[in-house]
Design a protein around this motif. Structure first.
Motif, PDB file in Angstrom:
ATOM      1  N   TYR A   1      -1.072  -1.641  -4.427  1.00 20.12           N
ATOM      2  CA  TYR A   1      -0.434  -2.108  -5.662  1.00 20.12           C
ATOM      3  C   TYR A   1      -0.200  -3.604  -5.584  1.00 20.12           C
ATOM      4  O   TYR A   1       0.031  -4.148  -4.506  1.00 20.12           O
ATOM      5  CB  TYR A   1       0.909  -1.405  -5.886  1.00 20.12           C
TER       6      TYR A   1
ATOM      7  N   LEU B   1       8.223   4.427  -7.496  1.00 21.84           N
ATOM      8  CA  LEU B   1       7.927   3.806  -6.207  1.00 21.84           C
ATOM      9  C   LEU B   1       7.883   2.280  -6.346  1.00 21.84           C
ATOM     10  O   LEU B   1       8.462   1.549  -5.548  1.00 21.84           O
ATOM     11  CB  LEU B   1       6.585   4.325  -5.670  1.00 21.84           C
TER      12      LEU B   1
ATOM     13  N   GLU C   1       4.694   6.930  -9.632  1.00 22.69           N
ATOM     14  CA  GLU C   1       4.225   5.626  -9.172  1.00 22.69           C
ATOM     15  C   GLU C   1       5.165   4.518  -9.642  1.00 22.69           C
ATOM     16  O   GLU C   1       5.487   3.605  -8.895  1.00 22.69           O
ATOM     17  CB  GLU C   1       2.802   5.352  -9.677  1.00 22.69           C
TER      18      GLU C   1
ATOM     19  N   ASP D   1       0.854  -1.191   0.000  1.00 25.70           N
ATOM     20  CA  ASP D   1       0.000   0.000   0.000  1.00 25.70           C
ATOM     21  C   ASP D   1       0.886   1.235   0.000  1.00 25.70           C
ATOM     22  O   ASP D   1       1.953   1.235   0.599  1.00 25.70           O
ATOM     23  CB  ASP D   1      -0.882   0.030   1.252  1.00 25.70           C
ATOM     24  N   SER D   2       0.422   2.262  -0.668  1.00 24.42           N
ATOM     25  CA  SER D   2       1.157   3.523  -0.670  1.00 24.42           C
ATOM     26  C   SER D   2       0.268   4.604  -0.074  1.00 24.42           C
ATOM     27  O   SER D   2      -0.789   4.918  -0.627  1.00 24.42           O
ATOM     28  CB  SER D   2       1.554   3.907  -2.094  1.00 24.42           C
TER      29      SER D   2
ATOM     30  N   SER E   1      -2.229  -0.920  -9.982  1.00 25.05           N
ATOM     31  CA  SER E   1      -2.836  -0.535  -8.712  1.00 25.05           C
ATOM     32  C   SER E   1      -4.164  -1.271  -8.667  1.00 25.05           C
ATOM     33  O   SER E   1      -4.693  -1.678  -9.699  1.00 25.05           O
ATOM     34  CB  SER E   1      -3.035   0.976  -8.631  1.00 25.05           C
TER      35      SER E   1
ATOM     36  N   GLU F   1       1.290   7.635   0.151  1.00 24.76           N
ATOM     37  CA  GLU F   1       1.569   8.802  -0.690  1.00 24.76           C
ATOM     38  C   GLU F   1       0.530   8.937  -1.808  1.00 24.76           C
ATOM     39  O   GLU F   1       0.041  10.017  -2.097  1.00 24.76           O
ATOM     40  CB  GLU F   1       2.972   8.667  -1.285  1.00 24.76           C
TER      41      GLU F   1
END
Length: 98
Positions: A38, A83, A80, A30-31, A60, A33
């Motif tokens: 994902y 990341l 993304e 999980d993000s 995602s 931000e």
């Protein structure tokens, strides 16, 4: 839009043509931000062939209310992707150490 239905460690990915492909989940994260979850996955059987590099896919996803399946969304921003790449590299380094 792709849909996913996940059992133990597998998801069934349905592409635009309606073809289903069973994929193995590498890992999810999980993000905060981006406020998204994902999933990184690859086609089942891809790791049987030592010669070829495994093509890892990332999307995602928005889980459904019962958490049994959800909708996969394409990754749209470079931030993304950065990341995801960072998370993947960390994951792979941890695998190598084991």
């Amino acid at each position: 839009m792709k849909e996913m239905d996940h059992g133990d460690n597998h998801i069934t990915v349905v592409d635009e043509q309606g073809n289903e492909q069973l994929c193995e989940i590498l890992f999810t994260f999980d993000s905060e931000e981006f406020g998204k979850s994902y999933v990184l996955y690859y086609p089942v059987g891809a790791d049987d062939n030592d010669e070829e590099e495994i093509e890892i896919h990332a999307s995602s996803f928005v889980p459904s209310e019962d958490n049994q399946d959800g909708d996969l969304q394409p990754i749209e921003s470079d931030e993304e992707w950065d990341l995801i790449e960072e998370m993947l590299n960390t994951f792979l380094e941890e695998q190598d150490e084991e």
